[in-house]
Design a protein around this motif. Sequence first.
Motif, PDB file in Angstrom:
ATOM      1  N   UNK A   1     105.742 -23.641  33.748  1.00 29.89           N
ATOM      2  CA  UNK A   1     104.840 -22.492  33.657  1.00 29.89           C
ATOM      3  C   UNK A   1     105.331 -21.366  32.765  1.00 29.89           C
ATOM      4  N   UNK A   2     104.554 -21.072  31.762  1.00 32.97           N
ATOM      5  CA  UNK A   2     104.850 -19.944  30.886  1.00 32.97           C
ATOM      6  C   UNK A   2     103.648 -19.022  30.830  1.00 32.97           C
ATOM      7  N   UNK A   3     103.653 -18.127  29.880  1.00 37.83           N
ATOM      8  CA  UNK A   3     102.523 -17.205  29.732  1.00 37.83           C
ATOM      9  C   UNK A   3     102.287 -16.860  28.272  1.00 37.83           C
ATOM     10  N   UNK A   4     102.642 -17.780  27.370  1.00 39.48           N
ATOM     11  CA  UNK A   4     102.510 -17.609  25.916  1.00 39.48           C
ATOM     12  C   UNK A   4     103.651 -16.800  25.313  1.00 39.48           C
ATOM     13  N   UNK A   5     104.496 -16.192  26.142  1.00 42.95           N
ATOM     14  CA  UNK A   5     105.538 -15.332  25.580  1.00 42.95           C
ATOM     15  C   UNK A   5     106.867 -16.072  25.430  1.00 42.95           C
ATOM     16  N   UNK A   6     107.687 -15.552  24.551  1.00 42.89           N
ATOM     17  CA  UNK A   6     109.019 -16.087  24.322  1.00 42.89           C
ATOM     18  C   UNK A   6     109.871 -15.996  25.584  1.00 42.89           C
ATOM     19  N   UNK A   7     109.874 -14.828  26.167  1.00 36.66           N
ATOM     20  CA  UNK A   7     110.758 -14.596  27.304  1.00 36.66           C
ATOM     21  C   UNK A   7     110.446 -15.499  28.492  1.00 36.66           C
ATOM     22  N   UNK A   8     109.171 -15.630  28.807  1.00 36.81           N
ATOM     23  CA  UNK A   8     108.793 -16.494  29.925  1.00 36.81           C
ATOM     24  C   UNK A   8     109.170 -17.947  29.625  1.00 36.81           C
ATOM     25  N   UNK A   9     108.959 -18.356  28.384  1.00 39.01           N
ATOM     26  CA  UNK A   9     109.288 -19.729  28.003  1.00 39.01           C
ATOM     27  C   UNK A   9     110.786 -19.979  28.143  1.00 39.01           C
ATOM     28  N   UNK A  10     111.548 -19.002  27.736  1.00 39.69           N
ATOM     29  CA  UNK A  10     112.999 -19.105  27.806  1.00 39.69           C
ATOM     30  C   UNK A  10     113.451 -19.295  29.258  1.00 39.69           C
ATOM     31  N   UNK A  11     113.002 -18.394  30.107  1.00 43.36           N
ATOM     32  CA  UNK A  11     113.390 -18.454  31.521  1.00 43.36           C
ATOM     33  C   UNK A  11     112.931 -19.751  32.175  1.00 43.36           C
TER      34      UNK A  11
ATOM     35  N   UNK B   1     112.281 -22.604  30.864  1.00 43.88           N
ATOM     36  CA  UNK B   1     112.997 -23.762  30.352  1.00 43.88           C
ATOM     37  C   UNK B   1     114.376 -23.891  30.990  1.00 43.88           C
ATOM     38  N   UNK B   2     115.070 -22.775  31.062  1.00 41.93           N
ATOM     39  CA  UNK B   2     116.394 -22.781  31.687  1.00 41.93           C
ATOM     40  C   UNK B   2     116.267 -23.310  33.114  1.00 41.93           C
ATOM     41  N   UNK B   3     115.299 -22.800  33.801  1.00 40.67           N
ATOM     42  CA  UNK B   3     115.078 -23.211  35.173  1.00 40.67           C
ATOM     43  C   UNK B   3     114.737 -24.697  35.292  1.00 40.67           C
ATOM     44  N   UNK B   4     113.861 -25.134  34.419  1.00 41.73           N
ATOM     45  CA  UNK B   4     113.393 -26.519  34.462  1.00 41.73           C
ATOM     46  C   UNK B   4     114.517 -27.523  34.186  1.00 41.73           C
ATOM     47  N   UNK B   5     115.417 -27.166  33.283  1.00 42.77           N
ATOM     48  CA  UNK B   5     116.494 -28.100  32.957  1.00 42.77           C
ATOM     49  C   UNK B   5     117.699 -27.961  33.887  1.00 42.77           C
ATOM     50  N   UNK B   6     117.867 -26.793  34.498  1.00 42.96           N
ATOM     51  CA  UNK B   6     118.980 -26.613  35.430  1.00 42.96           C
ATOM     52  C   UNK B   6     118.621 -27.109  36.820  1.00 42.96           C
TER      53      UNK B   6
ATOM     54  N   UNK C   1     109.557 -21.465  20.549  1.00 44.00           N
ATOM     55  CA  UNK C   1     110.799 -20.804  20.136  1.00 44.00           C
ATOM     56  C   UNK C   1     111.655 -20.484  21.364  1.00 44.00           C
ATOM     57  N   UNK C   2     110.999 -20.026  22.399  1.00 46.71           N
ATOM     58  CA  UNK C   2     111.713 -19.723  23.630  1.00 46.71           C
ATOM     59  C   UNK C   2     112.365 -20.969  24.207  1.00 46.71           C
ATOM     60  N   UNK C   3     111.627 -22.076  24.158  1.00 46.58           N
ATOM     61  CA  UNK C   3     112.153 -23.354  24.646  1.00 46.58           C
ATOM     62  C   UNK C   3     113.375 -23.762  23.839  1.00 46.58           C
ATOM     63  N   UNK C   4     113.235 -23.697  22.528  1.00 42.18           N
ATOM     64  CA  UNK C   4     114.330 -24.115  21.645  1.00 42.18           C
ATOM     65  C   UNK C   4     115.577 -23.268  21.870  1.00 42.18           C
ATOM     66  N   UNK C   5     115.400 -21.966  21.933  1.00 40.77           N
ATOM     67  CA  UNK C   5     116.556 -21.089  22.125  1.00 40.77           C
ATOM     68  C   UNK C   5     117.221 -21.318  23.481  1.00 40.77           C
ATOM     69  N   UNK C   6     116.428 -21.548  24.494  1.00 38.49           N
ATOM     70  CA  UNK C   6     116.993 -21.816  25.813  1.00 38.49           C
ATOM     71  C   UNK C   6     117.802 -23.111  25.783  1.00 38.49           C
TER      72      UNK C   6
ATOM     73  N   UNK D   1     123.045 -25.662  26.052  1.00 44.52           N
ATOM     74  CA  UNK D   1     123.946 -26.488  25.264  1.00 44.52           C
ATOM     75  C   UNK D   1     123.370 -27.837  24.873  1.00 44.52           C
ATOM     76  N   UNK D   2     122.065 -27.899  24.773  1.00 47.39           N
ATOM     77  CA  UNK D   2     121.423 -29.149  24.357  1.00 47.39           C
ATOM     78  C   UNK D   2     121.022 -29.064  22.886  1.00 47.39           C
ATOM     79  N   UNK D   3     120.954 -30.236  22.260  1.00 40.81           N
ATOM     80  CA  UNK D   3     120.579 -30.240  20.851  1.00 40.81           C
ATOM     81  C   UNK D   3     119.092 -30.544  20.678  1.00 40.81           C
ATOM     82  N   UNK D   4     118.501 -29.872  19.685  1.00 41.23           N
ATOM     83  CA  UNK D   4     117.117 -30.141  19.303  1.00 41.23           C
ATOM     84  C   UNK D   4     117.154 -30.617  17.855  1.00 41.23           C
ATOM     85  N   UNK D   5     116.663 -31.800  17.553  1.00 47.05           N
ATOM     86  CA  UNK D   5     115.858 -32.681  18.381  1.00 47.05           C
ATOM     87  C   UNK D   5     116.633 -33.813  19.048  1.00 47.05           C
ATOM     88  N   UNK D   6     117.951 -33.893  18.838  1.00 52.31           N
ATOM     89  CA  UNK D   6     118.670 -35.063  19.335  1.00 52.31           C
ATOM     90  C   UNK D   6     118.514 -35.260  20.849  1.00 52.31           C
ATOM     91  N   UNK D   7     118.739 -34.186  21.601  1.00 54.88           N
ATOM     92  CA  UNK D   7     118.666 -34.322  23.059  1.00 54.88           C
ATOM     93  C   UNK D   7     117.256 -34.094  23.589  1.00 54.88           C
TER      94      UNK D   7
END
Lengths: 346, 346
Positions: B231-241, B243-248, B265-270, B276-282
């Motif tokens: 769940x995001x809201x179109x924003x970078x910050x929400x996407x970042x948070x 993503x971190x949550x989803x993968x942790x 962008x938020x997903x990629x940066x997270x 510590x994951x690689x995009x696109x390798x991981x």
Amino acid sequence: MSDKDDAPRSRATAEMVAARANVSRVAVSRAFNPHTSLKPEKRELILRIAKELDYTPDRAARALVSGRSHLIAIIVPDVYAHWESQEIDALTTALQHEGFATLLFKTRTDYSMDEQLLATMRGHNPDSVIAFVENVKPSTLARFMGRAVPIYVHYPAPGATDDSVSNPLHDRLNVLQWDGIDQAVALLQGYGARRIAYLSGAPESRANTSRQHTLEEVMARRGLPPPVVVKGDFSYDAAYRATVNFFRVGDGADAVFAVNDVGAFGVIDALRHELGLRVPEDVKVVGFDDIAQSHWKSYNLTTVKFDLDERVNALVRLILRRLNNPAAPGLQETLNTRLIVRGTVG
Amino acid sequence: MSDKDDAPRSRATAEMVAARANVSRVAVSRAFNPHTSLKPEKRELILRIAKELDYTPDRAARALVSGRSHLIAIIVPDVYAHWESQEIDALTTALQHEGFATLLFKTRTDYSMDEQLLATMRGHNPDSVIAFVENVKPSTLARFMGRAVPIYVHYPAPGATDDSVSNPLHDRLNVLQWDGIDQAVALLQGYGARRIAYLSGAPESRANTSRQHTLEEVMARRGLPPPVVVKGDFSYDAAYRATVNFFRVGDGADAVFAVNDVGAFGVIDALRHELGLRVPEDVKVVGFDDIAQSHWKSYNLTTVKFDLDERVNALVRLILRRLNNPAAPGLQETLNTRLIVRGTVG
DNA sequence: TTGTATGCGTTATCAC
DNA sequence: GTGATAACGCATACAA
């Protein structure tokens, strides 16, 4: 009364509201204007009926007689697109609260302004004009706008005598860049940078030249050699190319001070992804504006801030002050800058 | 001729031009309206004198009698800020060429729309209204706007029967998302991704829900398990948070399909800077919109494109068609999407 | 507090 | 092709 009455639905008029409320048409007008004398219960009745009929005063008609269009024109080029979109966003919100609507005009990118466009803009009779552009001189704009006094952004040099009585008349938002730039250079110096390059914006831009002059003076006072100028145009792509060129063919530098954040992003990406250099270990980078992306993790940019809310409030104040006193001499508001420290210097 | 003639300079009027040119006031009006009969030399004379006097027809007065304000209202929320700033930019330019000015309104972020704001907008009598918003229903908008027929963006499901006769009346820009999304999933599949997550936008948004439904159907047809929704809201910050949550905490995925580029962008940066994951390798990432930043090196995003120029042209066509034929039933224009392949899938 | 009369700057209608 | 006249929808000055 007709067979199909919701087809090309025309708007309700004051007359219709007056008829329904058994009052004169003038009473309706008064009901919608706060500072007029009207019995409260009558006003209430009129407003209720107006709502039922979906009536709203026609601004064109109102503008014709009152001289107030409630339109604020904003002229923007498409350089600095990021900063400006944020500013337009915030400004539009603030203006809406004051009952104004934003009228948007885009200039050409070549720093010249189309007279045709100015004429169109004048035709709409805006109550005020904010010129983010640098491509139209106050004298030109003043000639075109009759009533509206344009607002310009100035970057006064510290200690410069201020020719307050501006002719032609325009109001100013003064942005003091010294503090922020001095803080940035101090930080760079504190981390051992000595050769600092300046990524420029479009050379015709006053934002660019004033920023460069301030940087040069700050560096001179701090005993640093003058900055090498890397030519950009406020865009990411130009910054990227210029940086690659500067570090491959030219001398490179310990740090790059960019004219804006977007340019700084181009510098950072060129350093990291094309030149194999680390930021901030090998090269430090400072931007200017503090746009929303600057805190994104891929950049995490140290930058000179320009507070958006303060800036918008200052602009709105200028507009209101001018409308309250159309004959006043050039009005001014002043804004300062400061450094936001993040991860690209260290 | 007076002592100081540039003080509170009021604008020239048609009457003044008429007097100076020795013609009637009506002739001046005609000179400025293309499809009226007037002797060419007379028109030329009038226009020349008008220029000397810096005369421009007053749009408010013109609107009052002609019913055309030459104002196009645009309502925007502040989600999708990046895409929208580009669209407003391009649209404003295109509209200027057609003689229209852009009237900008900002809605609240909570997906409800202020009636007060709608009333203000109606007061300005725009010739057309483009609702980028999703927070105001066509029925509401139609009730408020008299003459103007609002334009909405639709995302028709493939094969859905089209209820062409829309009531209340509004025009539509149909965006077909199937092709672009199918291409994206095919590419992901081709690189071995199987567990594909969907980063959502604000749940109330139709852009979000339609994108999600299309993705689900595409994946089902391709034999993939349904996407997990982050769940995001179109924003970078929400996407970042998120993503971190989803993968942790959550299960993670092979790929993330984001509702928009900024979210991507938020997903990629997270993934890169926090996990510590690689995009696109991981993990592979696909966005939606193809905004200007998407080609920046730090992201170099593979994304589904929505051609900006085509979209703007379609909107302008809708406006002109509607103005030429106010009584026509709901008009439509259709736009397709396609995949832009860059570096975040591979 | 209320209503009447007038005018804002332009285009549309109708004559000529 | 051209000009007089009447709208357009509202706010203001003035009188009541």
